[in-house]
Design an enzyme around this catalytic site. Structure first.
Site, PDB file in Angstrom:
ATOM      1  N   SER A 709       0.804  -1.220   0.000  1.00 42.20           N
ATOM      2  CA  SER A 709       0.000   0.000   0.000  1.00 42.20           C
ATOM      3  C   SER A 709       0.840   1.274   0.000  1.00 42.20           C
ATOM      4  CB  SER A 709      -0.967  -0.008   1.185  1.00 42.20           C
ATOM      5  OG  SER A 709      -0.245   0.165   2.379  1.00 42.20           O
ATOM      6  N   LYS A 752      -6.086   3.966   8.978  1.00 42.94           N
ATOM      7  CA  LYS A 752      -5.159   4.879   8.317  1.00 42.94           C
ATOM      8  C   LYS A 752      -5.677   6.303   8.343  1.00 42.94           C
ATOM      9  CE  LYS A 752      -3.063   1.457   5.248  1.00 42.94           C
ATOM     10  NZ  LYS A 752      -3.056   0.881   3.905  1.00 42.94           N
TER      11      LYS A 752
END
Ligand SMILES: Nc1ncnc2c1ncn2[C@@H]1O[C@H](COP(=O)(O)OP(=O)(O)OP(=O)(O)O)[C@@H](O)[C@H]1O
Ligand SMILES: [Mg+2]
Length: 817
Positions: A709, A752
């Site tokens: 990611s 996140k």
């Protein structure tokens, strides 16, 4: 010689033929014939009496009971006429009518020393053997058997060989006599006095407890040496047997004596204790234990088992280790809660109130818990799922469990599973182990004192892998399986325990490491962590008050402004939960408490500016501004078990040959992702890259990083370096990249985003296909951020660097670096 009779009786118990009703004479005689009219016997003929079970030896005196008509007639004739009798052993002891073929033809000539007719009509003789004889032929014409016989002479010459055996036999018989129980003491002396080897052999053979047939073989061996050998061998075997049985007897006697001794001592001790007035010892203890066993409310089988063990305990000496082991075991059994407690009906609105009282926010989670309770309320016996709270540390997993217990009026117990490697930790050790104890499930049940409480299986994700000692997760499976846990078996208890009323709640930081079968049993509820606003609320409502109490302060004595709390959150903690925040608040209050205690102040009001003096410099500076001011740095977003975090991707270049250097403990997937970013970047700055090596570094190297990611962040850092344009400091990004420049979706959006917010980010760039995941992010957090959704890397360049990707160009001066 009279002694031999007694000896023989004492040693062999063989009473000879025994009284048997004879069915008739062996040879035909005229019935009712007058004895005076009997034909005289030839000189070399003898009256014969067959013996059923005994062998008469020369020199031996022996009792004999007779019953057969022929034998009685023979004995009477011999006694009255003072004639010798030839005693012959029958082949078959059971046979009553004797023909010449039914007896051994070697026997002993002897005399009737005594003839007694008992009042009951039985005939008892004392006979004495004189010499060995051999039958030559049987004669007919008498009411009893008659045979012509020849006496067998065996001259005695004392050769050294015979003497050696003779002495050995004396020695062995002395030993045998010693081994015999209840032996007549004179026997040993008599044996030692015998001077003829042949006679000694006969004596010993006679005394020995062996079959008549064996004695017959001794009788039939005429050579003294051969006879001695034979008897020596027989005696050797007997001595061996006697010795063994004596040993066994000794041992049992010794054990018995010891037990007896212990018993006496114990009795004495009890008396002494009584005298001294401290008789509250074991007897009272046992009585108490007995009462507990009866009253514990165990199921029938278990009660039976416990009673049996109690009996065993009563018989034991209370000083031994086994006693205390068994007592501990019984205490465990009695102290476990066996009785079913009446279930308090669940009051949903009260439960709601308690959940709200204990925890701020967490709306979705509370709703889910209430649903769960509602199901239990409607169907208390039903198999409800096991809840599993998953989330970073300090977000309230454990305390939610406690709240559930409070809301349902159940006992709360926590079982720490972290680092459990051994099945026995869950299921206990067998009692045969020294220091064995029940496993931690049963221990928790006992602590709770209830078998229908809330049991929290904490850190189920840190369960050790199964190894040599069995798999702990398979034991847990049994605990959690509603089909099996009504009969949970702990190794130590050794009896079934019903766990089906227990409400199990598990907690974990991560889902991945929970063994699959376990995860399947549970209903997972995620707790992502809190935003700054939520933390502020939690502090105001709970943490401040708790820390006031903990530090002995009154509400009026200290106040923390919201700004101060915010400063604590942003400058002194970086976490998804609130545990460190609470700790920092605690430190602040401690120093305040000290000042108040010293009497220097009455009360303290603290603002953000005061914290520096108390806690020192901020632990977490706003790194963003400093670190992203130069080209070549991009802010990525990472997911970790302790919540989301930001990470910086730094790129620099050195003269070289177009290689890629990667550092910062990157996992394989992340390395590949860097390769892909590099390849993609080359598309824009192709020729210029052949003379440089690019170094990609992701600091905070202690935490291993992996996953795809960070692709977008790596690409942007590269592009930023090569174009000389910095990435916007308030932008963070996450997304995987493909070689064609597409941005692919990733996981952990919620964590996140919260991490970005904590770090002071304003704009978060997410893959377009993750747009739907924003739903999970608390609205309050969403409102504070701007989201940009990326379809390809060019969107990212446009947003984060404010340039049109088509216009990117390599800055010559950047190459010279
Ligand atoms: N929403 C909340 N409202 C009030 N207090 C909270 C909230 N969330 C957490 N807390 C408090 O934070 C502290 C830490 O929570 P808790 O011990 O439950 O963490 P946890 O999730 O079990 O963490 P770990 O994974 O480290 O065990 C507790 O004192 C708890 O009361
Ligand atoms: Mg916990």
């Amino acid at each position: 010689m009279n002694i031999w009779t007694g000896l023989k009786q004492a040693l062999t118990g063989n009473e000879g033929g025994g009284p048997v009703t004879a069915s008739g004479p062996v040879t035909a005689g005229e019935p009712g014939e007058d004895r005076s009219a009997l034909r005289p016997l030839p000189d070399d003929a003898m009256i014969v009496i067959p013996l059923r079970n005994t062998v008469l030896f020369p020199g031996v005196m022996s009792p004999l009971s007779i019953g057969r008509e022929a034998s009685v007639a023979a004995a009477q004739e011999a006694a009255s006429a003072e004639k010798p009798i030839c005693f012959l052993l029958q082949h078959d002891a059971e046979k009553a009518d004797i023909t010449p073929d039914d007896v051994h033809w070697v026997g002993t000539a002897g005399q009737v020393v005594r003839y007694v007719t008992a009042p009951d009509g039985a005939h008892h003789l004392i006979i004495q053997g004189q010499s060995r004889v051999r039958v030559l032929e049987f004669l007919e014409g008498w009411p009893f058997p008659v045979a012509r016989v020849a006496t067998i002479e065996s001259p005695e010459t004392m050769t050294p060989e015979i003497e050696a055996r003779f002495l050995q036999l004396k020695e062995q018989s002395a030993e045998a006599i010693k081994l015999l129980p209840n032996v007549n003491e004179e026997l040993a002396g008599v044996v030692q006095q015998i001077s003829s080897p042949g006679l000694l052999a006969d004596m010993v053979a006679n005394l020995m407890d062996v079959k008549a047939e064996e004695k017959q073989t001794v009788l039939e061996s005429f050579d003294a040496r051969q006879r001695l050998d034979m008897v020596l061998e027989m005696l050797g075997k007997r001595v061996e047997v006697l010795r063994l049985s004596r040993e066994i007897g000794d041992k049992t006697r010794k054990e018995f004596d010891e037990r007896q001794r212990e018993h006496v001592l114990r009795e004495q001790m009890r008396q002494i204790q009584k005298e001294l007035g401290d008789d509250d010892g074991s007897a009272a203890e046992l009585e108490e234990l007995k009462k507990c066993v009866e009253e514990a409310g165990m199921p029938e089988d278990t009660l039976k088992h416990a009673r049996k063990e109690l009996k065993r305990l009563e018989r034991m000496s209370d000083s031994g280790g086994e006693y205390s082991m068994l007592r501990t075991y019984l205490e465990w059994l009695t102290e476990l809660p066996w009785k079913a407690q009446p279930q308090q009906a669940i009051d949903l609105s009260e439960a709601r109130r308690i959940l709200d009282e204990d925890h701020y926010g967490l709306e979705k989670i509370k709703r889910r818990i209430l649903e769960y309770l509602a199901v239990r309320k409607l169907n208390p016996e039903g198999k409800s799922p096991i809840l599993c709270f998953v989330g970073p540390p300090g977000v309230g997993k454990t305390s939610l469990g406690q709240s559930i217990a409070r809301a349902t009026g159940r006992e709360f117990q926590r079982v720490a599973l972290g680092g459990t490697h051994d099945e026995a930790e869950i299921r206990g050790h067998r009692r045969t182990y020294i220091g064995a104890l029940p496993g931690n499930i049963i221990q928790a049940v006992r602590r709770a004192g209830s078998r229908s409480g809330v049991m929290m299986l904490d850190e189920i994700d840190k369960l050790g892998a199964g190894g040599f000692h069995g798999d702990p997760s398979s034991a847990l499976l049994e605990v959690l399986d509603p089909e099996q846990n009504a009969k949970f078996r702990d190794n130590y208890l050794g009896v079934d325990y019903d766990l089906s009323q227990m409400m199990f709640i598990a907690t974990a930081n991560v889902l991945d490491t929970i063994p699959g079968p376990l995860r399947d049993r549970m209903e997972v509820i995620q707790l992502p962590g809190y935003t700054e606003e939520e933390k502020l609320e939690i502090s105001r409502r709970y943490l401040l008050k708790r820390q006031l109490d903990a530090n002995g302060l009154e509400a009026g004595q200290v106040s923390l402004s919201d700004e101060a709390i915010r400063e604590l959150i942003a400058g002194y903690t970086r976490e998804a939960g609130v545990r460190n925040l609470e700790r920092e608040i605690g430190s602040v209050f401690r120093s305040v408490a000290m000042r108040i205690a010293e009497g220097s102040v009455e009360s303290v009001a603290l603002d953000a500016g005061d914290l520096h003096a108390i806690l020192g410099a901020r632990k977490f500076e706003n790194e963003l501004a400093q670190r992203t001011s130069m080209p070549g740095v991009a802010t990525g977003l990472a997911w970790t078990p302790v919540g989301g975090d930001i990470l910086f991707v730094e790129v620099s270049k050195v003269p070289g040959s177009g290689k890629l250097i990667l550092t910062g403990q990157l996992g394989d997937v992340m390395k590949e992702s860097a390769q892909a970013a590099m390849t993609l970047a080359k598309g824009y700055f192709d020729e210029a890259l052949e003379k440089v090596d690019l170094h990609v570094h992701v600091p905070a190297g202690a935490t291993p990083k992996d996953g795809p990611s960070a692709g977008v962040a790596m690409f942007l850092a590269l592009v930023s370096l090569l174009s000389g344009k910095p990435v916007r400091a308030d932008v963070a990004m996450t997304g995987e990249i493909s070689l064609r420049g597409l941005v692919l979706p990733i996981g952990g959006v919620k964590e996140k985003v919260l991490a970005a917010l904590r770090a002071g980010i304003k704009t978060v760039m997410l893959p377009k296909r993750n747009e739907k995941d924003l739903e999970d992010v608390p609205e309050e957090a969403r409102n504070q951020l701007e989201f940009v959704f990326l379809e390809n890397v060019e969107d990212a360049v446009a947003c984060a660097m404010g340039v049109d990707p088509g216009g990117l160009s390599m800055q010559e001066d950047r190459l010279a670096a």
